[in-house]
Design an enzyme around this catalytic site. Structure first.
Site, PDB file in Angstrom:
ATOM      1  N   ASP A  53       0.848  -1.194   0.000  1.00  0.00           N
ATOM      2  CA  ASP A  53       0.000   0.000   0.000  1.00  0.00           C
ATOM      3  C   ASP A  53       0.883   1.243   0.000  1.00  0.00           C
ATOM      4  OD1 ASP A  53      -1.921   1.933   0.410  1.00  0.00           O
ATOM      5  OD2 ASP A  53      -2.140   1.505   2.557  1.00  0.00           O
ATOM      6  N   ASN A  55      -0.332   4.565  -0.069  1.00  0.00           N
ATOM      7  CA  ASN A  55      -0.916   5.832   0.423  1.00  0.00           C
ATOM      8  C   ASN A  55      -1.652   5.699   1.760  1.00  0.00           C
ATOM      9  OD1 ASN A  55      -3.018   4.332  -0.473  1.00  0.00           O
ATOM     10  ND2 ASN A  55      -4.013   5.961  -1.635  1.00  0.00           N
ATOM     11  N   ASP A  57      -4.143   3.868   2.809  1.00  0.00           N
ATOM     12  CA  ASP A  57      -5.582   3.580   2.940  1.00  0.00           C
ATOM     13  C   ASP A  57      -5.828   2.100   3.261  1.00  0.00           C
ATOM     14  OD1 ASP A  57      -5.068   2.334   0.561  1.00  0.00           O
ATOM     15  OD2 ASP A  57      -6.630   3.351  -0.598  1.00  0.00           O
ATOM     16  N   ASP A  61      -1.774  -1.212  -3.881  1.00  0.00           N
ATOM     17  CA  ASP A  61      -2.085  -0.443  -5.086  1.00  0.00           C
ATOM     18  C   ASP A  61      -0.938  -0.515  -6.095  1.00  0.00           C
ATOM     19  OD1 ASP A  61      -0.183   1.458  -3.989  1.00  0.00           O
ATOM     20  OD2 ASP A  61      -1.811   2.116  -2.661  1.00  0.00           O
ATOM     21  N   ASP A 130      -5.471 -10.170 -15.808  1.00  0.00           N
ATOM     22  CA  ASP A 130      -6.585 -11.100 -15.673  1.00  0.00           C
ATOM     23  C   ASP A 130      -7.682 -10.671 -16.647  1.00  0.00           C
ATOM     24  OD1 ASP A 130      -8.280 -13.071 -14.249  1.00  0.00           O
ATOM     25  OD2 ASP A 130      -6.840 -12.732 -12.627  1.00  0.00           O
ATOM     26  N   ASP A 232     -10.055 -15.858 -16.688  1.00  0.00           N
ATOM     27  CA  ASP A 232     -10.917 -16.304 -15.598  1.00  0.00           C
ATOM     28  C   ASP A 232     -12.083 -17.157 -16.106  1.00  0.00           C
ATOM     29  OD1 ASP A 232     -11.469 -15.916 -12.699  1.00  0.00           O
ATOM     30  OD2 ASP A 232     -13.363 -15.121 -13.465  1.00  0.00           O
ATOM     31  N   GLU A 286      -8.007 -20.510 -16.969  1.00  0.00           N
ATOM     32  CA  GLU A 286      -8.355 -21.148 -15.715  1.00  0.00           C
ATOM     33  C   GLU A 286      -9.198 -22.356 -16.101  1.00  0.00           C
ATOM     34  OE1 GLU A 286     -10.064 -19.946 -11.359  1.00  0.00           O
ATOM     35  OE2 GLU A 286     -11.138 -19.325 -13.137  1.00  0.00           O
ATOM     36  N   HIS A 361      -4.798 -17.134  -5.400  1.00  0.00           N
ATOM     37  CA  HIS A 361      -5.683 -16.333  -4.557  1.00  0.00           C
ATOM     38  C   HIS A 361      -6.987 -17.048  -4.213  1.00  0.00           C
ATOM     39  CE1 HIS A 361      -7.136 -16.026  -8.573  1.00  0.00           C
ATOM     40  NE2 HIS A 361      -8.266 -15.501  -8.130  1.00  0.00           N
ATOM     41  N   ASP A 362      -7.239 -18.196  -4.815  1.00  0.00           N
ATOM     42  CA  ASP A 362      -8.437 -18.975  -4.486  1.00  0.00           C
ATOM     43  C   ASP A 362      -8.112 -20.143  -3.561  1.00  0.00           C
ATOM     44  OD1 ASP A 362     -10.053 -17.402  -6.100  1.00  0.00           O
ATOM     45  OD2 ASP A 362      -9.766 -18.679  -7.857  1.00  0.00           O
TER      46      ASP A 362
HETATM   47  O1  TEU Z   1     -12.467 -18.659  -9.909  1.00  0.00           O
HETATM   48  C1  TEU Z   1     -13.446 -19.507 -10.421  1.00  0.00           C
HETATM   49  C2  TEU Z   1     -13.497 -20.884  -9.970  1.00  0.00           C
HETATM   50  O2  TEU Z   1     -13.421 -21.719 -10.800  1.00  0.00           O
HETATM   51  C3  TEU Z   1     -13.752 -21.322  -8.573  1.00  0.00           C
HETATM   52  O3  TEU Z   1     -13.203 -22.612  -8.442  1.00  0.00           O
HETATM   53  C4  TEU Z   1     -13.129 -20.447  -7.618  1.00  0.00           C
HETATM   54  O4  TEU Z   1     -11.877 -21.038  -7.472  1.00  0.00           O
HETATM   55  C5  TEU Z   1     -13.758 -20.312  -6.268  1.00  0.00           C
HETATM   56  O5  TEU Z   1     -12.696 -19.896  -5.486  1.00  0.00           O
HETATM   57  C6  TEU Z   1     -14.348 -21.502  -5.600  1.00  0.00           C
HETATM   58  O6  TEU Z   1     -13.717 -21.784  -4.390  1.00  0.00           O
HETATM   59  C7  TEU Z   1     -12.305 -17.434 -10.541  1.00  0.00           C
HETATM   60  C8  TEU Z   1     -11.400 -16.524  -9.744  1.00  0.00           C
HETATM   61  O7  TEU Z   1     -10.125 -17.096  -9.660  1.00  0.00           O
HETATM   62  C9  TEU Z   1     -12.021 -16.244  -8.428  1.00  0.00           C
HETATM   63  O8  TEU Z   1     -11.194 -15.485  -7.589  1.00  0.00           O
HETATM   64  C10 TEU Z   1     -13.318 -15.519  -8.668  1.00  0.00           C
HETATM   65  O9  TEU Z   1     -13.985 -15.339  -7.466  1.00  0.00           O
HETATM   66  C11 TEU Z   1     -14.217 -16.275  -9.650  1.00  0.00           C
HETATM   67  O10 TEU Z   1     -13.516 -16.765 -10.785  1.00  0.00           O
HETATM   68  C12 TEU Z   1     -15.294 -15.369 -10.162  1.00  0.00           C
HETATM   69  O11 TEU Z   1     -14.758 -14.458 -11.067  1.00  0.00           O
HETATM   70 CA    CA Z   2      -3.519   2.147  -1.205  1.00  0.00          CA
END
Ligand code: TEU
Ligand code: CA
Length: 588
Positions: A53, A55, A57, A61, A130, A232, A286, A361-362
């Protein structure tokens, strides 16, 4: 000053790796067909909200990323994939886009983006964005128009089911409290489709106008100079717009249905011809809902669609799932794990190209999910998993923070969670009078927020991520697990990651060499060879917290260890006997 420090360390890392690797790679270079930069790249994924970050907040960013480009460069990675940075009301942290050509307010401006891209290119780093085009945000202008009247020109940009036809056939939704992918909208007395949250209506790809708009938006970003897209849920874009009842064979497996729309490959080929093929870029799909039998349809170069696809199969290992997202009490079976990676490797035996990842991130943090996050083994097992990622066949996608050995935060209370997924499932269980504690216990292991806590830069407040209040709590272990401390320690997980990246770079065999699984039924050890032009390497990984042996038909007499995650060699050196979470690479 800082830059110099990184480069000094980088040089040390390179020299160590070069010393560790005796044989030159020159011989490998010749006679490798179809070499591509994206096959040889190491991709580093950044969740911008949580990186740095600038700034105060509390939200990461673009300027924050810019300030850390020398750090990223020092890792030795080639490509940065950023999660969505476009304008968004952030119900799903940017996966709900309200304007594809604007930067999210919290992340900065288009000028910041331009200088980020420029700063990367100056350093020889490539940028992958993405592409979220299965759905938009309900705040997108297209959807606002679409929902306003049945005759609006944007009406058919989305999927509508007029209520006078009765209730539409059941479709499941990911982030819906009622699990229902059809939402009734009174303005026009119709239901709209949303595979994800209500605030994420699905675009109607069967409408050529939609495709035209999306291709033009993609060209806009490519013309700015970006180097690729991570796409995605791209397998979900095409739909049977008669919306029949979910066919029987997909009961219990609706994902697979979603990923098999009637015109999916026609659209991907069209996208390739109209956009992708005009640029020197990379694409990765994905792969939700895609089986290994179908993967080739996405990435076979002859078909001219995409370059790579993620294998989702491994993500379900060790989980029983269901409403509570229960864990399997037997844990993750290494034999299964090996089987899945080996099966997916064979998919790309002749054509196409694979990917390797253990976190994103999932997902929860890789060391918690696949290694061991206890104080005793966190570092060792992180390094072991890093060894796996960088010695496999396929492009590695490495999740930011894993190089530090960051682990799950394991929130106790629902009030600490920010993720729409966890919050909605919790709501649903609450409304139906279920066992909330059982769910919260499971979330400590698998909630997506575990992988989204701020990057741990140093020992100052909030791990140096922000001078304000972070949007999600920082893992309290930041006092010991952080970049500044690890920078100074030549044996840190951070410096091990650098070493492994250089090792891969210096040995094309790690990129292109044939993969072969050995000792497949061994429940403790993952052993495989990579082979290229008569050269062979053996990789040994102990996935347990105890001593374990590999049983191999390999003569180790002349084997030479090139790299490993223990700093001292074992007293009685039997190369096939591995200490807890030990990882070693041998030249055979
Ligand atoms: O994830 C879509 C997806 O296929 C799911 O399996 C997702 O992993 C979800 O976490 C279920 O646990 C993609 C993105 O990677 C995710 O961050 C988004 O929330 C989703 O699409 C919707 O755009
Ligand atoms: Ca920020």
């Amino acid at each position: 000053m800082k830059v110099r420090k990184y480069f000094a360390l980088l040089t040390v890392a390179i020299l160590t790796a070069m010393a560790a690797c005796q044989s030159p790679t020159k011989k490998d270079d010749q006679s490798i067909p179809n070499r591509k930069w994206w096959k040889e790249a190491v991709v580093y994924q950044i969740y911008p909200r949580s990186f740095k970050d600038s700034n105060g907040d509390g939200v990461g960013d673009l300027k924050g990323i810019i300030s850390k480009l020398d750090y990223i460069k020092s890792l030795g990675v080639d490509v940065i994939w950023l999660n969505p940075i476009y304008a968004s009301p952030n119900h799903d942290n940017g996966y709900d886009i309200s304007d594809y050509r604007k930067i999210m307010k919290e992340f900065g401006t288009m000028a910041d983006f331009d200088s980020l891209l420029n700063g990367m290119h100056r350093r020889g780093l490539k940028l992958v964005l993405d592409l979220v085009v299965n759905h938009t945000s309900s705040d997108h202008e297209w959807f606002k128009q679409s929902r306003s009247s049945r005759t609006n020109p944007y009406r058919h940009f989305y999927h509508w089911w007029p209520a006078e036809k009765g209730k539409p056939a059941k479709r499941y939704s990911y982030f819906d409290v009622d699990n229902n992918a059809w939402k009734y909208d009174s303005t026009t007395n119709a239901y709209y489709l949303h595979y994800f949250a209500r605030s994420q209506p699905d675009l109607n790809w069967e409408n050529p106008e939609v495709r035209k708009k999306i291709y033009s938006m993609m060209r806009y970003w490519f013309d700015k100079g970006i180097d690729g897209f991570r796409m995605d849920v791209i397998p979900f874009i095409s739909k049977d717009t008669t919306f029949p009842p979910l066919p029987k064979k997909y009961h219990g497996n609706f994902l697979h249905y979603y990923a098999n729309g009637p015109h999916l490959h026609q659209y991907l080929h069209e996208m390739n011809q109209k956009v992708l093929s005009h640029y020197d870029i990379m694409t990765v799909a994905e792969g939700a809902g895609v089986t290994s039998d179908e993967a080739m349809n996405f990435v076979d170069p002859k078909r001219q669609e995409l370059n790579m696809l993620y294998n989702f199969e491994v993500m379900g290992l060790g989980l029983k799932g269901g409403e509570y997202r229960d864990l399997d009490s037997n844990g993750v079976s290494l034999v299964q794990f090996k089987k899945i990676y080996t099966k997916w490797d064979s998919v790309y035996g002749e054509r196409g190209w694979g990917t390797i990842f253990l976190g994103n991130h999932d997902m929860p943090r890789m060391v918690t999910r696949w290694g061991n996050d206890s104080p005793e083994y966190r570092e060792l097992s992180s390094k072991m998993l890093t060894t796996f990622l960088l010695t496999m066949h396929g492009t590695p996608y490495y999740y930011f923070g894993d190089e530090l050995g960051m682990d799950n935060i394991k929130f106790d209370s629902i009030s600490d969670y920010r993720d729409i997924e966890t919050l909605h499932i919790y709501e649903h269980i609450k409304e139906t009078g279920g066992d909330l504690q059982r769910f919260l216990n499971n979330e400590k292991m698998i909630a997506r927020d575990n992988g989204r806590t701020p990057f741990q830069w140093d020992t100052t407040a909030n791990a140096g991520f922000t001078s304000g209040t972070p949007w999600i709590k920082v893992n309290p272990n930041y006092k010991t697990v952080n970049e500044a401390v690890e920078e100074k320690d030549p044996n840190s997980t951070l410096n091990y990651f650098r070493k492994m990246v250089q090792f891969r770079k210096n040995n094309l065999i790690m990129v292109y060499g044939k993969y072969e699984l050995l000792d497949q039924d061994n429940p403790n050890v993952y052993a495989y060879t990579r082979e290229l032009n008569g050269r062979k390497m053996l990789i040994l990984l102990n996935f347990t917290d105890h001593q374990a042996d590999a049983h191999l038909p390999v003569n180790m007499k002349n084997a030479k260890q090139l790299i490993g995650n223990y700093s001292k060699t074992a007293e009685k050196e039997n190369p096939l006997s591995l200490r807890p979470y030990e990882a070693k690479v041998y030249q055979l």
